[in-house]
Every structure is written in structure tokens, then in C-alpha cells.
Design an enzyme around this catalytic site. Structure first.
Site, mmCIF file in Angstrom:
data_model
loop_
_atom_site.group_PDB
_atom_site.id
_atom_site.type_symbol
_atom_site.label_atom_id
_atom_site.label_comp_id
_atom_site.label_asym_id
_atom_site.label_seq_id
_atom_site.Cartn_x
_atom_site.Cartn_y
_atom_site.Cartn_z
ATOM 1 N N GLU A 51 0.634 -1.267 0.437
ATOM 2 C CA GLU A 51 -0.047 -0.188 0.043
ATOM 3 C C GLU A 51 0.697 1.662 -0.018
ATOM 4 O OE1 GLU A 51 -2.648 1.533 3.168
ATOM 5 O OE2 GLU A 51 -2.773 -0.768 2.903
ATOM 6 N N ASP A 62 -5.693 9.751 9.459
ATOM 7 C CA ASP A 62 -4.040 9.519 9.405
ATOM 8 C C ASP A 62 -3.477 10.229 11.582
ATOM 9 O OD1 ASP A 62 -3.004 7.376 7.901
ATOM 10 O OD2 ASP A 62 -3.103 9.572 6.913
ATOM 11 N N TYR A 176 -11.165 -4.096 3.495
ATOM 12 C CA TYR A 176 -10.698 -3.730 4.254
ATOM 13 C C TYR A 176 -11.363 -3.317 5.285
ATOM 14 C CZ TYR A 176 -6.637 -0.818 5.929
ATOM 15 O OH TYR A 176 -5.345 -0.479 6.662
#
Lengths: 261, 458
Positions: A51, A62, A176
Site C-alpha cells: 500500500e 491518520d 479493508y
């Protein structure tokens, strides 16, 4: 259309009864040379796909480690277009599935259709867009589908049964599953809930389920991979790649690889 | 008059539209009939859709795709937050149908916020800006609310809603600090835990509000990432919400972010316009020709404008932060200098570079210092219903001083942008026009920063 690299890889893993190891690195942190070097190292250490993070000014999903990595990559002049060019170059040296992880605005600005055709032409196999839920992802998913680019959607611990199904249906390449409510690099919460959600996703489709967010040690990787089809490891690897010398990094990656089964 | 063609360049339509006479229906019932008629005749695109979409809490009545204003809006957030947004949407719809909730909010608005706020005829300001043409300028006094700005209307509403939803913790971002203070106030009132995210640049220039939040029992978390202003505080608040979504409500402070925030915040702020409309009809027997409000995210403007959208003779102007001028690149004029993008949950106009990274912004007023703008504003701009322009730092500072001296009212630097635009507009308005400026907040929080800036100049 020929089978994509991701599909081929997962079907091979399935046949061999192995689990996938997908490391995340930030493209251009702190330079593209370093990223190129890491891609080779990760492949040698048994990664099944990589990734590649695309830096963005406002990475709201993040944690601090990837935020800082993104800032270094931005400082190096990296963006979505540069990342695609990087993949095009590295494609000559590796046949590993490569997945871009980018926020939505750079893709929107690039043009969804232009990206959906340009990315696979450059050798990109899939894309993960953390701020694009299934409801908003229809247009790019259709466009990407026509060009053989897998749009991977994320499912979360808060997603109810209906949403898990929705994500499972929409996602391509794999699903995911975000291990926890939180941002990348936070502390892993290994609950029964995680196991239950992964089983629900497995019931909803035949697509492989990868679990990511918060996995950093070989022990955690072992536990999580036992419940899923593989794991994504991001912040911990980004941090290790910055702090460790090659030999130590290799050792750490091999330990992760060995734990994922 | 809904032709969008003349409106591509900010400010270009000033002359043409400002010459519309004030031909509004008188107060009372005949007006209502006219309103329906005008609705039927209105351009089929924007206004009818907006009117339908504006029905409080009833998502079904939207003619447009849910959560969208034309092509703008939407819900671009991580999956983790999607269920929370849906829960919020449902709770908001239920509460706005719930008589007891509405009454509770109404009582608090009266007894705690101090509503209705006055609509004040600013005689000396009117004389100064438009004396020759007998222009009448009214100020909607949101600066007189408890905590000193319109932000409390929304923050208290959301706090009440969060409590109903069983959340024990409130988080919020704040720029100028007014929304942070308002949220901290709501949390104190309702006994909820409260964390406020604020960029470190804003912590510096709005020190007074930081102390107020702490006094109110909130924890202020300084954000030193990125440009250290509002957008970075929102990133951090969204990260917190993603982590603690199960017991936390994110009190977004403006008509931005993912659906349902833009609609819900507008509805909580719509009290401004509803009051102003009734007040001006009572005072003057007719509707105003012009409304002016500053636009950061755009909640005070939507609050005022929303009650007048159907009144096609009421012209509206939203004023963005021109900072040091558009050419300088140091501004927050999204309509003048931005392109469509997706940021922090919504598709709207965005100050961004050619590869989609969000640009730093500048404004003397922390509350307007933001890279994007509410999606409904983007829609109203396209529809040609609202004209958007900007005032620079210097113009706002001048207006700040002017209102203080002429009327004895120290306005917030944000609201000063609206005053500055009124000054430009007044000379070209038809004789006897009525204008309402939304005085969204008071300037107490700004006096230190203004004194610092004035010291620099001397």
C-alpha cells in the site's frame, strides 16, 4: 479482461492456505529513492502487496506517524501524479500488487475518470480512499471497474450489519476492515467485536478481508491474521523504516511475515 | 434576476442588482399570498428546491439528492463516522418533530441565550454610509446573545440534541473561539464533558476566549499541525470523533462538513432570519432590499438568509475574508480564488493547489480564516441568489473602528467585514433602501489583537 494482480495473488494465497501481509509505506518519505528501495526490501521480506500512501495536506484519518511521513513527502514534492509516475517506474522491477492510499480531493482534482484510467495504465492495481464511503464512491467505482482498477472500500467496527454487507458488495480486490474506532497508528483493541465483524464480512461475500489500523508487533499480527485473510501494517512500518537500519528493519519485517499465517 | 451569467466575477454584479427598487409587499397576510405566487413564478432550479429542502428535519422533502445542494455537500468521511452521521440525522429529524424538544429549545433560547435579539436601527451609521439617499441600515444584534455571538444558537441546540442521544461528551473545533465558548457553555449547562480543539495561531490571537472556555470547564487542546488555524482544529476534532464516536458528539460550528451538519446548523441558526423578518416588517412594514452577512463557514449568513430566500426582491450579499488582497494569495475568499473540491466532509468551493492540497489561508479574523465554505452557499452562488464578495483586513479594521465610534458598538472582526461591504454598497443603492447587516458577534474578543495590530502600524 485479464485477472488483476490482486486477484491472482489472493487466489494463490487461498490455494496455499496462507495469509496476506500488506505493508504500507508513504510514497516519497523522505524521498522517492528511499521508497523505491523499500519496495524492493518489502518484496524480499515476503510482502504480498504494497500500500503506497499518497501525501495530502489534511490527512484526517491518520495518526501522528503517518501525518509526519506525509509532510516529509509533501516537502519532497510528491503528490498523486508523482506517485503514479513512481509506480510506472517501479513496475519494471516488481510484479507485486501496488495499491494507492489517497484522500479523495487529490483524486477529484485529478479527475475521477482520468485517474481511473491513468492509474491502472501506470501499473496501479487498487486504490483505497479513506474519506470516501460507499455512498459517495459509486461514480469512481464504476469508472475504475471499466479500467480494471480495484476500489477497496473500508468497513469499520461501527458499521452495522447492513453497512457491512453494503461495503462487502461494493469493495473490489479485498475488503479493508478497520480494526478499531480510531486513526492509523492508535493502540490496537483486540476484541471479540473484531472477530465478529470479520466473520460477518466473510459471510457477506467471498472477497478476502484484510484487517488494518493499530497492528505493530508480530504477536498482534499473528492474532489478527488468524481471524482474517491478512493484515495491513502501516504506522509501525513507516516508523521502523525511518528509525531502523536495513538489517534491523529486515529482521522486523521477516518477523511480521512469519507471524502472519 | 437569477441569471448566473453576470455573477462569475465577484463584485461585478454590484451595480446591476443594487438598483433593484425596494418593491416588497407590505406586512401581514397579503404578503403570504404574494410569497406563494412568487414561488410559483420563480426560476424552477434553485429556489423551489431550496424551499422544499428547507423543511425542518424532513429529509424526504428534498428535491435534490439527500445531503446535497445541487452538486455541493455530500458526506465524505471515513466509514467509522458514517453510522454516527446517520444516527445524528435521524435524531435531528425526530427532535425537530418533537414538540417537547422544540419547546425546551425555545425556552432556553429565550431565558438563557436572550432571544429574540434586537433589530437595531443604526441611525448614525446609516447617515454616514447612505445619508444622501436616506438609506436605513439595521443591525441584527447577535452580538447581544449570551456568550456574544450567534454561535450559541447552534451549539446549544446540538448540545441538547447530544444529551437526548445519550452522549456524555462534546467536542468542537473553534477558530475565533466563539463556537468553542458556546459549546463549552452548552456543556456546562447540560453537565457534559467538553473538549475544544483550537489552532495554536488562534489560541494566540484569541487568548481571552481560551480562558473563557477553561473557566467554563472545558479542556482546550491546542493544535499545532498545518496552518495552526481552524481547518487543522477540524482535522483534529474529526480524529477525536473517529476514535470516541460511541459516546461523543461532535458539535460542528458552521454550515459545513458532512450531511446533516450543513442543514442542521442552518436550521438552528434560522432563528436569526425569522426574527429579523418579523422585526423589520413590524418596524418598517416592508421587507429589506438588502441583507449583508460575513461568510466564514457561513452559518450566521445562512441563518439570516434562509428566512428570505423566497423573497426574490430581497438581495443578499455574503462577505468573505479578503485578507491582504486576492492578488497577495493571503486571503480566505473561496469564491474569488478557489475551485470546487472536497474537504472535511463536503464538496464545495475550496482554496487548493493544482494537485488538490488545501492552501493556507489568511484573515485578520480567525472566524473567517478557513479554506472552504458551506455547500449551500456554493449552491446559492451558482443559482445567482446570493452575491459573494470580500472585504480586506484593512477594510474590516476600518469598519471595526467606525462602528465603535458611530454607534457605541464594538463588532467582532468577522462581522466588521459585513459592515465594510455595507459601506461600499450604500452609495449605489436606491433611495430609501433598507439594509439589514447581521452583526454576528461582539468584538470584546478582538480588542487585544486589534490593539496589537494598531501598535504595529503606528
Amino acid at each position: 479482461m485479464r485477472r488483476g494482480r490482486l486477484e491472482e495473488r489472493f487466489s494463490l494465497l487461498g490455494k496455499e492456505g496462507r495469509k496476506a501481509f500488506i505493508p504500507y509505506i508513504m510514497c516519497g518519505d523522505p524521498s522517492l529513492e528511499k521508497t523505491g528501495h523499500l519496495v524492493k526490501l518489502l518484496e524480499e521480506c515476503g510482502a504480498d502487496a504494497i500500500e503506497l500512501g499518497v501525501p495530502f495536506s489534511d490527512p484526517l484519518a491518520d495518526g501522528p506517524v503517518i501525518q509526519a511521513a506525509g509532510q516529509r513527502a509533501l516537502d519532497a514534492g510528491v503528490n498523486l501524479r508523482v506517485s503514479m509516475e513512481f509506480v510506472k517506474k517501479i513496475r519494471m522491477q516488481t510484479d507485486l500488487p501496488l495499491i494507492l492510499m489517497t484522500y479523495y480531493n487529490p483524486v477529484f482534482r485529478y479527475g475521477e475518470d482520468a485517474f481511473a484510467s491513468g492509474a491502472p495504465a501506470a501499473g496501479v492495481d487498487g486504490v483505497i480512499i479513506p474519506d470516501l464511503p460507499v455512498e459517495e464512491g459509486g461514480p469512481i467505482a464504476r469508472s475504475a471497474g471499466r479500467h480494471g482498477l480495484d476500489v477497496v472500500f473500508l468497513a469499520a467496527p461501527t458499521s452495522g450489519d447492513e453497512r457491512l454487507k453494503k461495503v462487502a458488495r461494493a469493495s473490489r480486490g479485498f475488503i479493508y476492515f478497520v480494526s478499531m474506532t480510531g486513526i492509523t497508528g492508535a493502540k490496537l483493541d483486540m476484541s471479540e467485536e473484531l472477530k465478529a465483524s470479520v466473520s460477518k464480512l466473510k459471510l457477506a461475500s467471498k472477497k478476502p478481508v484484510m484487517v488494518g489500523f493499530g497492528i505493530s508487533t508480530p504477536e498482534e499480527a499473528a492474532t489478527v491474521s488468524a481471524m482474517a485473510d491478512g493484515v495491513v501494517i502501516g504506522s509501525a512500518i513507516v516508523k521502523a523504516a525511518r528509525e531502523m537500519a536495513d538489517a534491523e528493519l529486515r529482521e522486523y519485517l521477516l518477523a511480521l511475515r512469519a507471524a502472519i499465517k | 434576476m437569477f441569471c448566473p451569467c453576470a455573477r462569475s466575477v465577484a463584485g461585478s454584479l454590484g451595480r446591476t442588482t443594487l438598483n433593484q427598487p425596494d418593491t416588497n409587499a407590505p406586512a401581514g397576510k397579503p404578503y403570504r399570498r404574494n410569497l406563494r405566487l412568487s414561488l410559483l413564478k420563480a426560476a424552477p432550479t434553485a429556489l423551489t428546491a431550496i424551499a422544499a429542502g428547507k423543511e425542518k428535519g424532513s429529509g424526504k422533502k428534498y428535491l435534490m439528492k439527500k445531503g446535497y445542494f445541487g452538486p455541493y455537500g455530500g458526506r465524505f468521511v471515513p466509514e467509522t463516522l458514517m453510522p454516527a452521521l446517520m444516527e445524528l440525522e435521524a435524531a435531528w429529524a425526530a427532535s425537530s418533530r418533537d414538540k417537547a424538544f422544540r419547546q425546551e429549545f425555545k425556552d432556553l433560547a429565550r431565558d438563557f441565550i436572550g432571544r429574540p435579539t434586537p433589530l437595531y436601527f443604526a441611525r448614525r451609521l446609516s447617515e454616514r454610509f447612505g445619508g444622501a439617499k436616506k438609506i436605513k441600515i439595521y443591525l441584527k444584534r447577535e452580538d447581544l446573545t449570551h456568550t456574544g455571538a450567534h454561535k450559541i444558537n447552534n451549539a446549544l441546540g446540538q448540545a441538547l440534541l447530544a444529551k437526548k442521544m445519550g452522549k456524555r461528551r462534546l467536542i468542537a473545533e473553534t477558530g475565533a473561539g466563539q463556537h468553542g465558548v458556546a459549546t463549552a457553555t452548552g456543556a456546562a449547562l447540560l453537565g457534559l464533558e467538553c473538549v475544544i480543539y483550537m489552532g495554536s495561531e488562534d489560541v494566540r490571537r484569541q487568548a481571552l476566549n481560551v480562558f473563557r472556555m477553561k473557566l467554563l470547564g472545558a479542556e482546550v487542546r491546542e493544535v499545532s499541525a498545518g496552518s495552526r488555524t481552524l481547518k487543522d482544529a477540524i482535522n483534529e476534532a474529526l480524529r477525536d470523533w473517529t476514535t470516541n464516536v460511541r459516546d461523543t458528539h461532535y458539535v460542528l460550528g458552521t454550515v459545513f462538513g458532512p450531511h446533516p451538519f450543513p442543514s442542521m446548523v442552518r436550521d438552528f441558526q434560522s432563528v436569526i432570519g425569522k426574527e429579523a423578518r418579523a422585526q423589520i416588517l413590524k418596524a418598517e412594514g416592508r421587507l429589506p432590499g438588502h441583507l449583508v452577512a460575513c461568510v466564514g463557514g457561513g452559518s450566521n449568513a445562512m441563518g439570516l438568509f434562509s428566512a428570505f430566500l423566497k423573497d426574490k426582491n430581497v438581495l443578499m450579499t455574503g462577505v468573505e475574508a479578503g485578507g491582504k488582497g486576492i492578488e497577495s494569495g493571503e486571503h480566505a475568499a473561496r469564491f474569488a480564488g478557489g475551485q470546487v473540491g472536497v474537504f472535511q466532509g463536503a464538496k464545495s468551493f475550496l482554496l487548493q493547489d493544482e494537485v488538490g492540497n488545501v492552501l493556507g489561508t489568511h484573515s485578520v479574523s480567525a472566524g473567517l480564516d478557513y479554506a472552504s465554505v458551506g455547500p449551500e452557499h456554493a449552491y446559492l452562488k451558482d443559482a445567482g441568489r446570493v452575491r459573494y464578495t470580500y472585504a480586506t483586513d484593512d477594510e474590516a479594521l476600518e469598519a471595526f473602528g467606525l462602528l465603535s465610534r458611530l454607534e457605541g458598538i464594538i463588532p467582532a472582526l468577522e462581522s466588521s467585514h459585513a459592515i465594510a461591504e455595507a459601506k461600499k454598497m450604500a452609495p449605489s443603492m436606491p433611495e430609501g433602501s433598507i439594509m439589514i447587516i447581521n452583526l454576528s458577534g461582539r468584538g470584546d474578543k478582538d480588542v487585544q489583537e486589534v490593539s496589537r495590530l494598531m501598535g504595529k502600524k503606528e
